[in-house]
Structures are given as structure tokens and as C-alpha cells.
Design a protein around this motif. Structure first.
Motif, PDB file in Angstrom:
ATOM      1  N   UNK A  95      38.672  31.115  28.376  1.00 15.31           N
ATOM      2  CA  UNK A  95      39.551  32.289  28.384  1.00 15.31           C
ATOM      3  C   UNK A  95      39.487  33.080  27.083  1.00 15.31           C
ATOM      4  N   UNK A  96      39.536  32.397  25.932  1.00 16.47           N
ATOM      5  CA  UNK A  96      39.549  33.121  24.662  1.00 16.47           C
ATOM      6  C   UNK A  96      38.260  33.897  24.456  1.00 16.47           C
ATOM      7  N   UNK A  97      37.132  33.298  24.782  1.00 18.02           N
ATOM      8  CA  UNK A  97      35.858  34.009  24.682  1.00 18.02           C
ATOM      9  C   UNK A  97      35.828  35.199  25.632  1.00 18.02           C
ATOM     10  N   UNK A  98      36.305  34.993  26.849  1.00 18.97           N
ATOM     11  CA  UNK A  98      36.257  36.054  27.855  1.00 18.97           C
ATOM     12  C   UNK A  98      37.036  37.292  27.415  1.00 18.97           C
ATOM     13  N   UNK A  99      38.240  37.090  26.903  1.00 12.27           N
ATOM     14  CA  UNK A  99      39.058  38.227  26.488  1.00 12.27           C
ATOM     15  C   UNK A  99      38.449  38.905  25.253  1.00 12.27           C
ATOM     16  N   UNK A 100      37.925  38.101  24.331  1.00 15.86           N
ATOM     17  CA  UNK A 100      37.275  38.664  23.143  1.00 15.86           C
ATOM     18  C   UNK A 100      36.091  39.545  23.532  1.00 15.86           C
ATOM     19  N   UNK A 101      35.242  39.061  24.432  1.00 11.27           N
ATOM     20  CA  UNK A 101      34.062  39.830  24.833  1.00 11.27           C
ATOM     21  C   UNK A 101      34.442  41.048  25.649  1.00 11.27           C
ATOM     22  N   UNK A 102      35.485  40.904  26.483  1.00 13.76           N
ATOM     23  CA  UNK A 102      35.969  42.074  27.229  1.00 13.76           C
ATOM     24  C   UNK A 102      36.355  43.196  26.280  1.00 13.76           C
ATOM     25  N   UNK A 103      37.086  42.824  25.221  1.00 14.59           N
ATOM     26  CA  UNK A 103      37.517  43.835  24.253  1.00 14.59           C
ATOM     27  C   UNK A 103      36.332  44.381  23.452  1.00 14.59           C
ATOM     28  N   UNK A 104      35.413  43.498  23.084  1.00 13.33           N
ATOM     29  CA  UNK A 104      34.263  43.918  22.278  1.00 13.33           C
ATOM     30  C   UNK A 104      33.356  44.878  23.046  1.00 13.33           C
ATOM     31  N   UNK A 105      33.133  44.577  24.319  1.00 12.56           N
ATOM     32  CA  UNK A 105      32.227  45.377  25.140  1.00 12.56           C
ATOM     33  C   UNK A 105      32.916  46.551  25.822  1.00 12.56           C
ATOM     34  N   UNK A 106      34.261  46.474  25.939  1.00 17.99           N
ATOM     35  CA  UNK A 106      35.030  47.478  26.681  1.00 17.99           C
ATOM     36  C   UNK A 106      34.520  47.596  28.121  1.00 17.99           C
ATOM     37  N   UNK A 107      34.463  46.437  28.767  1.00 18.19           N
ATOM     38  CA  UNK A 107      34.020  46.363  30.165  1.00 18.19           C
ATOM     39  C   UNK A 107      35.056  45.590  30.971  1.00 18.19           C
ATOM     40  N   UNK A 108      34.998  45.656  32.302  1.00 20.94           N
ATOM     41  CA  UNK A 108      35.949  44.895  33.117  1.00 20.94           C
ATOM     42  C   UNK A 108      35.766  43.389  32.951  1.00 20.94           C
ATOM     43  N   UNK A 109      36.851  42.661  33.160  1.00 22.15           N
ATOM     44  CA  UNK A 109      36.849  41.198  33.153  1.00 22.15           C
ATOM     45  C   UNK A 109      37.255  40.698  34.537  1.00 22.15           C
ATOM     46  N   UNK A 110      36.417  39.848  35.103  1.00 20.17           N
ATOM     47  CA  UNK A 110      36.734  39.148  36.351  1.00 20.17           C
ATOM     48  C   UNK A 110      36.894  37.676  36.019  1.00 20.17           C
ATOM     49  N   UNK A 111      37.948  37.047  36.524  1.00 26.88           N
ATOM     50  CA  UNK A 111      38.191  35.631  36.271  1.00 26.88           C
ATOM     51  C   UNK A 111      38.226  34.880  37.591  1.00 26.88           C
ATOM     52  N   UNK A 112      37.489  33.787  37.655  1.00 26.79           N
ATOM     53  CA  UNK A 112      37.603  32.880  38.799  1.00 26.79           C
ATOM     54  C   UNK A 112      38.467  31.701  38.385  1.00 26.79           C
ATOM     55  N   UNK A 113      39.543  31.478  39.120  1.00 27.43           N
ATOM     56  CA  UNK A 113      40.423  30.330  38.887  1.00 27.43           C
ATOM     57  C   UNK A 113      40.068  29.275  39.933  1.00 27.43           C
TER      58      UNK A 113
END
Length: 418
Positions: free
Chosen positions: A115-133
Motif C-alpha cells: 500500500x505505501x509504495x502504491x500511494x507513493x508511486x500514484x502521487x509521483x506519477x500522477x496516474x490512477x491507482x487500482x487496488x485489488x483486495x
């Protein structure tokens, strides 16, 4: 077509459970459909740090020293260090893509451990984030979060769902769970079933005969189970059903394939008719499934139950507990049999019904395999996932409002350090 940055804490050859197999198959199917897929995962012993395989670029992040010991099921310290290593590796992949004049279109995260990596990269790239739970901490503990680290994991899952533009779950059961637990609006939650490569689970006759010779008795049926040996998988209920099953089928043998923290407790419960085969993969697992007269999934909590479909693809009749996704993918009396979860007597009756009528068992197995081929093939699953990607783009959807204030988010980050 999209350039996808896919994050997972396990990936072949490093496998812990079904999540790694899911991500591997999804990545390959997306690449075969024309998407550019980069998987960032953790280092596996003997695997190269970077490779291009099956059309997928795989980057493996080595763990940083010092090693964080996991005690009492508390993964938080390890997970935070892992996310640092994962983020560094992903940023390297992003820099390399930038040099090539390429840009990632989307980040796809699998479970709270990234999760922490995903949110960091989303912000860095300014792209959508999809999460599979794939599962929830609350579900794994039947709604009881006994320790501080369990409650923190629950918060991280809620945070990941809130930050994601779209949340993918594997069953309607899981869709209801994330809506109820995390307040995810229904329009932001998409059901995309897990898939199975039916050809991958067809064992060679010689391997099946060898597995039969190794595990089955000369005068009785063979029942098997494979999975991580934790309480919620319900292996204890299969072991409790062995004595009544042996009364009806005196030569019956049971094989439990897998490993986990509950193994020693289960071995103490088991009698001489039960073999613990350890963690099996590849042809060994496929051959065991195909050699079995019945494959059992006795889970108490099961978001989907992919292993039941894998056994069906191997041509084996399945008996499953009627919980979670299992109740959705196995039609009682048509593609398998179901029994109430946590009920060893009902489990024994269901398995006995399969073992006593071989013609019926073969019909169940045949219909189940046909359904796997038609409905759960990976090209179809990848296509449905790509539709979710399209719906997550900024022109279509915005991310969910965060349930945390900036101060609360900071407190969550501190708590996750332990």
C-alpha cells in the motif's frame, strides 16, 4: 493499450499462497493482450533482479538490512522496510522508462502489503491507482481484530481502498465485505473473478500414477487438500472428519499439501492415515490433485477459492465449504458438493457422497472443468481487468475521499512502524 506498473509482495518463483499465482497469470494475460506490464515484487533466491519473461518485465527488490523478524504474526515492521525497498526498485523502473521516452499509465496494487509504495508511486506519477483486495484482516480473523497490529492492518486496507480510483475484488462476497468494512461506494468496487489456466492443471498420466502410488493406499480412496496452513483454512475440520470417513472407507488416505504457522498443531490432531506433504508446486501439486478421488476445501473464510477451480481443472471432483466465494463458484450437485463451514460431520457426509458414487463424481468433475474453461480463463479475466483500468482514468473517475485527515494519516504511518 496501457503501460501498467503492477505491485505484489509475492511472484514466482517466490510463492506464499494464491496471490502470487494470480498476479503472475494476470500479468502474462495482460501482456498477451498487448499491454506493457512491469511487475515490481520482492527478490526470490536465485532469481535475477531484472528479467523479461512471458512478455512481462519483472523487477525484484532486494530486502534492506537489517532483517525484521516477524513474531506473533506481526508483519508491520517487515512490511514497512519491504515497501521502502519496493519503492526504490519501482522508481528505478520509472527512471528507465522515462529514458526510453515512456510513461506508465496506471499503478495496480495487490493487497495492503504494497500500500505505501502504491500511494507513493500514484502521487509521483500522477496516474490512477487500482487496488485489488484479495482478503481482509477482519475476514481472516472472523471479524475479531485481537492485537494492535491487526487493527493497524485493517486501517491500512481502509486507507488503500480510499486512495484507489477503483477497488477490484474477486467475488460478490468480497464486494459486500469491502463496502461494509471500508465504506467503499459500490460504484467504485468491481468484481473480477480469479482465473485458471486449465491446460496448466492437466497432469501427465505417468505423474498421476506416481502420485497415486506414493500417497494412496492399496485398498481405499485418496482425499487431498492444498493451501496455507492457517486456522481460517479449516484443515482441522477435515482432520476431524477422517475417523467417520475411515469407518465407511477403511483404506482411505488423506494428503495435506502446504505449510504455515498452524502445521504443528494440525500434525498433533492427525492420525496415521494423514500425510503432510509440505509445500508442493508445479507438476507435483497438479499430479496430487489429479490422483485424488476428492479434493476438499474446508475453509472458514475464503474470499474466492481459486484452488477449487484448479482442482476442477485437474479433473478432480471437489467438496467445498459453503462460505465466501466458494459458494458462488461451486454449484452444489452440479459442479461439486458443498457443506456448512466448520461442520466435520457434514464434511464427511459430502465427501462420502462423492466417494461412494463414482459415476456421479465423474459427472461433477466433467461439468466443473467445462465451466473453468468457459468462464474462468485468463484472457477473459485480463479483458475484464482492462475495462476496470479504463474506468479508473481521471476523465471517468476520481479517487475516493480519504477517511483520514493529514494528521491521522501521519499517525497511521507511525503506527505501522510498530
Amino acid at each position: 493499450m496501457s503501460r501498467i506498473l503492477l505491485l505484489s509482495w509475492e511472484y514466482p518463483p517466490l510463492l506464499v499462497g494464491g496471490l502470487g499465482r494470480h498476479v503472475h497469470a494476470l500479468a502474462g494475460a495482460l501482456a498477451a493482450a498487448g499491454h506493457e506490464v512491469t511487475v515490481v515484487t520482492r527478490q526470490a533466491p536465485g532469481a535475477p533482479p531484472v528479467e523479461h519473461t512471458e512478455g512481462v518485465r519483472v523487477i525484484r527488490a532486494a530486502e534492506d538490512p537489517p532483517a525484521f523478524e516477524v513474531t506473533g504474526g506481526d508483519l508491520l515492521g517487515w512490511a514497512l522496510a519491504f515497501n521502502h525497498a519496493l519503492t526504490r526498485a519501482a522508481l528505478g523502473a520509472i527512471r528507465a522508462a522515462t529514458v526510453r521516452g515512456q510513461r506508465f499509465d496506471l499503478v495496480h496494487a495487490h493487497d495492503w502489503l504494497v500500500a505505501h509504495t502504491a500511494v507513493t508511486l500514484r502521487d509521483h506519477l500522477d496516474v490512477p491507482l487500482v487496488a485489488t483486495i484479495h482478503a481482509t484482516e477482519s475476514g481472516r480473523h472472523q471479524g475479531w481484530l485481537p492485537a494492535a497490529h491487526n487493527r493497524t492492518i485493517d486501517d491500512i486496507e481502509r486507507w488503500l481502498c480510499a486512495e484507489a480510483n477503483r477497488v477490484i475484488v474477486c467475488s460478490e462476497y468480497m464486494r459486500a465485505e469491502v463496502i461494509r468494512l471500508f465504506g467503499v461506494p459500490s460504484e467504485r468496487t468491481e468484481v473480477v473473478h480469479n482465473g485458471v489456466d486449465a491446460l496448466r492443471w492437466r497432469a501427465r498420466p505417468r505423474a498421476v500414477a506416481a502420485a497415486r502410488e506414493r500417497y494412496a493406499g492399496a485398498d481405499g480412496p485418496l482425499v487431498s487438500l492444498a493451501g496455507r496452513l492457517v486456522y481460517e483454512k479449516g484443515v482441522q475440520h477435515l482432520l476431524a472428519a477422517v475417523p467417520p470417513l475411515r469407518e465407511r472407507f477403511p483404506g482411505l488416505r488423506v494428503v495435506v499439501a502446504g505449510d504455515g504457522p498452524y502445521r504443528k498443531d494440525l500434525e498433533r490432531l492427525a492420525g496415521p492415515a494423514v500425510t503432510f506433504a509440505g509445500f508442493l508446486v508445479g507438476n507435483d501439486l497438479t499430479a496430487l490433485m489429479a490422483a485424488s478421488d476428492c479434493y476438499v476445501v474446508p475453509s472458514i473464510y475464503e474470499p474466492f477459492g481459486m484452488v477449487a477451480l484448479e482442482a476442477a481443472a485437474a479433473g478432480t471432483p471437489v467438496a467445498v465449504s459453503s462460505t465466501g466465494g466458494l459458494a458462488e463458484i461451486v454449484e452444489h450437485g452440479v459442479t461439486g458438493v458443498r457443506f456448512p463451514p466448520g461442520d466435520p460431520h457434514a464434511l464427511a457426509d459430502a465427501v462420502a457422497g462423492v466417494l461412494a458414487d463414482r459415476d456421479h463424481a465423474r459427472a461433477l468433475a466433467s461439468r466443473a472443468r467445462q465451466r473453468v474453461v468457459e468462464e474462468f480463463n485468463w484472457p477473459s479475466i485480463a479483458a475484464r481487468t482492462a475495462v476496470v483500468y479504463d474506468s479508473a482514468r481521471p476523465s471517468v473517475a476520481a479517487k475516493l475521499p480519504s477517511p483520514f485527515s493529514p494528521d491521522q494519516a501521519a499517525e497511521l504511518l507511525v503506527a505501522s512502524v510498530g
